[in-house]
Design a protein around this motif. Sequence first.
Motif, PDB file in Angstrom:
ATOM      1  N   GLN A  10     -23.194 -29.081  29.221  1.00  0.00           N
ATOM      2  CA  GLN A  10     -21.554 -28.942  30.581  1.00  0.00           C
ATOM      3  C   GLN A  10     -20.570 -29.894  30.216  1.00  0.00           C
ATOM      4  OE1 GLN A  10     -22.787 -27.656  34.631  1.00  0.00           O
ATOM      5  NE2 GLN A  10     -23.160 -25.321  33.558  1.00  0.00           N
ATOM      6  N   GLU A  11     -21.331 -31.185  30.130  1.00  0.00           N
ATOM      7  CA  GLU A  11     -20.677 -32.489  30.539  1.00  0.00           C
ATOM      8  C   GLU A  11     -20.301 -32.335  29.307  1.00  0.00           C
ATOM      9  OE1 GLU A  11     -18.307 -35.464  31.344  1.00  0.00           O
ATOM     10  OE2 GLU A  11     -19.049 -34.300  32.928  1.00  0.00           O
ATOM     11  N   ARG A  12     -21.718 -32.430  28.362  1.00  0.00           N
ATOM     12  CA  ARG A  12     -20.883 -33.053  26.437  1.00  0.00           C
ATOM     13  C   ARG A  12     -19.955 -31.271  26.424  1.00  0.00           C
ATOM     14  NH1 ARG A  12     -26.605 -33.083  26.175  1.00  0.00           N
ATOM     15  NH2 ARG A  12     -26.610 -30.082  24.506  1.00  0.00           N
ATOM     16  N   SER A  13     -20.029 -30.724  26.419  1.00  0.00           N
ATOM     17  CA  SER A  13     -19.370 -29.318  26.327  1.00  0.00           C
ATOM     18  C   SER A  13     -17.839 -29.165  26.543  1.00  0.00           C
ATOM     19  CB  SER A  13     -19.963 -27.800  26.985  1.00  0.00           C
ATOM     20  OG  SER A  13     -18.479 -26.719  26.668  1.00  0.00           O
ATOM     21  N   LYS A  14     -17.423 -29.868  27.950  1.00  0.00           N
ATOM     22  CA  LYS A  14     -16.076 -30.061  28.668  1.00  0.00           C
ATOM     23  C   LYS A  14     -15.826 -31.590  27.783  1.00  0.00           C
ATOM     24  CE  LYS A  14     -14.528 -31.743  33.185  1.00  0.00           C
ATOM     25  NZ  LYS A  14     -14.779 -32.639  34.088  1.00  0.00           N
ATOM     26  N   THR A  15     -16.574 -32.400  26.966  1.00  0.00           N
ATOM     27  CA  THR A  15     -15.950 -33.786  27.045  1.00  0.00           C
ATOM     28  C   THR A  15     -15.382 -33.187  25.168  1.00  0.00           C
ATOM     29  OG1 THR A  15     -17.491 -35.253  27.734  1.00  0.00           O
ATOM     30  CG2 THR A  15     -16.649 -35.848  26.215  1.00  0.00           C
ATOM     31  N   ILE A  21      -8.559 -30.404  22.939  1.00  0.00           N
ATOM     32  CA  ILE A  21      -7.306 -30.249  23.282  1.00  0.00           C
ATOM     33  C   ILE A  21      -6.007 -31.475  23.084  1.00  0.00           C
ATOM     34  CG2 ILE A  21      -5.632 -29.957  25.263  1.00  0.00           C
ATOM     35  CD1 ILE A  21      -8.183 -28.658  26.966  1.00  0.00           C
ATOM     36  N   ALA A  22      -6.774 -32.794  22.863  1.00  0.00           N
ATOM     37  CA  ALA A  22      -6.130 -34.520  22.038  1.00  0.00           C
ATOM     38  C   ALA A  22      -5.703 -33.529  20.956  1.00  0.00           C
ATOM     39  CB  ALA A  22      -6.884 -35.058  22.816  1.00  0.00           C
ATOM     40  N   SER A  23      -6.944 -33.212  20.410  1.00  0.00           N
ATOM     41  CA  SER A  23      -6.886 -33.394  18.574  1.00  0.00           C
ATOM     42  C   SER A  23      -5.009 -32.050  18.637  1.00  0.00           C
ATOM     43  CB  SER A  23      -7.780 -32.717  18.165  1.00  0.00           C
ATOM     44  OG  SER A  23      -7.370 -32.872  16.533  1.00  0.00           O
ATOM     45  N   SER A  35      -4.808 -26.111  12.024  1.00  0.00           N
ATOM     46  CA  SER A  35      -6.141 -25.323  10.883  1.00  0.00           C
ATOM     47  C   SER A  35      -7.804 -25.939  11.919  1.00  0.00           C
ATOM     48  CB  SER A  35      -6.324 -25.422  10.005  1.00  0.00           C
ATOM     49  OG  SER A  35      -7.232 -27.035   9.501  1.00  0.00           O
ATOM     50  N   VAL A  36      -8.557 -24.893  11.677  1.00  0.00           N
ATOM     51  CA  VAL A  36      -9.288 -24.866  12.624  1.00  0.00           C
ATOM     52  C   VAL A  36     -10.598 -26.110  12.045  1.00  0.00           C
ATOM     53  CG1 VAL A  36     -11.907 -24.184  13.426  1.00  0.00           C
ATOM     54  CG2 VAL A  36      -9.570 -22.773  13.821  1.00  0.00           C
ATOM     55  N   SER A  37     -10.229 -26.226  10.874  1.00  0.00           N
ATOM     56  CA  SER A  37     -10.887 -27.586   9.515  1.00  0.00           C
ATOM     57  C   SER A  37     -10.264 -28.516   9.774  1.00  0.00           C
ATOM     58  CB  SER A  37     -11.146 -27.347   8.662  1.00  0.00           C
ATOM     59  OG  SER A  37     -12.295 -26.299   7.981  1.00  0.00           O
ATOM     60  N   SER A  38      -9.153 -28.765  10.466  1.00  0.00           N
ATOM     61  CA  SER A  38      -8.271 -30.011  10.567  1.00  0.00           C
ATOM     62  C   SER A  38      -8.273 -30.616  12.063  1.00  0.00           C
ATOM     63  CB  SER A  38      -6.747 -29.779  10.499  1.00  0.00           C
ATOM     64  OG  SER A  38      -6.002 -28.674  11.062  1.00  0.00           O
ATOM     65  N   VAL A  39      -8.406 -29.705  12.911  1.00  0.00           N
ATOM     66  CA  VAL A  39      -8.488 -30.171  14.613  1.00  0.00           C
ATOM     67  C   VAL A  39     -10.019 -30.484  14.491  1.00  0.00           C
ATOM     68  CG1 VAL A  39      -8.235 -29.064  16.931  1.00  0.00           C
ATOM     69  CG2 VAL A  39      -6.376 -28.754  15.081  1.00  0.00           C
ATOM     70  N   ALA A  40     -11.304 -29.997  13.972  1.00  0.00           N
ATOM     71  CA  ALA A  40     -12.801 -29.687  14.552  1.00  0.00           C
ATOM     72  C   ALA A  40     -12.382 -31.996  13.929  1.00  0.00           C
ATOM     73  CB  ALA A  40     -13.090 -28.937  13.839  1.00  0.00           C
ATOM     74  N   ALA A  41     -12.033 -31.771  12.820  1.00  0.00           N
ATOM     75  CA  ALA A  41     -12.654 -33.010  12.035  1.00  0.00           C
ATOM     76  C   ALA A  41     -12.030 -34.284  12.454  1.00  0.00           C
ATOM     77  CB  ALA A  41     -11.795 -33.263  10.731  1.00  0.00           C
ATOM     78  N   ASP A  42     -10.733 -33.656  13.201  1.00  0.00           N
ATOM     79  CA  ASP A  42     -10.274 -34.836  14.310  1.00  0.00           C
ATOM     80  C   ASP A  42     -10.700 -35.252  15.580  1.00  0.00           C
ATOM     81  OD1 ASP A  42      -8.036 -36.256  14.597  1.00  0.00           O
ATOM     82  OD2 ASP A  42      -6.712 -35.204  15.745  1.00  0.00           O
ATOM     83  N   ALA A  43     -11.054 -34.145  16.218  1.00  0.00           N
ATOM     84  CA  ALA A  43     -11.366 -34.088  17.457  1.00  0.00           C
ATOM     85  C   ALA A  43     -13.142 -34.269  17.652  1.00  0.00           C
ATOM     86  CB  ALA A  43     -11.862 -32.457  17.849  1.00  0.00           C
ATOM     87  N   GLY A  44     -14.340 -34.550  16.242  1.00  0.00           N
ATOM     88  CA  GLY A  44     -15.774 -34.932  16.080  1.00  0.00           C
ATOM     89  C   GLY A  44     -16.263 -34.003  16.352  1.00  0.00           C
ATOM     90  N   VAL A  45     -15.562 -32.360  16.300  1.00  0.00           N
ATOM     91  CA  VAL A  45     -16.976 -31.219  17.345  1.00  0.00           C
ATOM     92  C   VAL A  45     -16.927 -30.559  15.406  1.00  0.00           C
ATOM     93  CG1 VAL A  45     -15.871 -31.562  19.425  1.00  0.00           C
ATOM     94  CG2 VAL A  45     -15.087 -29.907  17.532  1.00  0.00           C
ATOM     95  N   SER A  46     -17.905 -29.013  15.981  1.00  0.00           N
ATOM     96  CA  SER A  46     -18.184 -28.763  14.707  1.00  0.00           C
ATOM     97  C   SER A  46     -16.901 -27.422  14.689  1.00  0.00           C
ATOM     98  CB  SER A  46     -19.472 -27.619  14.562  1.00  0.00           C
ATOM     99  OG  SER A  46     -19.661 -27.357  16.019  1.00  0.00           O
ATOM    100  N   ARG A  47     -16.785 -26.771  13.717  1.00  0.00           N
ATOM    101  CA  ARG A  47     -15.720 -25.242  13.751  1.00  0.00           C
ATOM    102  C   ARG A  47     -16.191 -24.785  13.898  1.00  0.00           C
ATOM    103  NH1 ARG A  47     -15.196 -24.875   7.386  1.00  0.00           N
ATOM    104  NH2 ARG A  47     -17.647 -25.250   7.763  1.00  0.00           N
TER     105      ARG A  47
END
Length: 140
Positions: A10-15, A21-23, A35-47
């Motif tokens: 849950q903590e990883r998901s919240k982070t 959101i910050a991205s 785009s989903v790809s650009s936001v995911a890349a900037d946030a460091g999460v997977s699409r």
Amino acid sequence: MSDRLVAAAQERSKTATEAVIASLRKHEESHLAVSVSSVAADAGVSRNFIYSTPSLRDMVMAARLDPLRQPARTLPQSARSAGSDASLRTRLAAALHRAEQLEHDLAEEKRKNGVLLAEILELQNPQTPKKVQPIRPRRF
């Protein structure tokens, strides 16, 4: 033990959610293409994380479709993929030269094809030359 695993997940998901959101805010403030790809890349999460979280997916789609948003500019190209004007002009000149060469080769092949086609037609429809008299059958 399982409670600690659940709490950690849950903590990883919240982070990750906060990072997305910050991205999104960063993209909107900088007027970058969303785009989903650009936001995911900037946030460091997977699409997949964004697509599998309905609230995040809706936020990204809303940001993409916002009519009040200024026209987006794309992310800058990396230095490796950016080409200088001179190199692009050189590549264009080489491509144009190659196209001219191919057009010349094609014209030559068409000419050869026409000659061969004429030979085929001549062999299929033989005609006697006008100066040659046909042989008359002999009478015995």
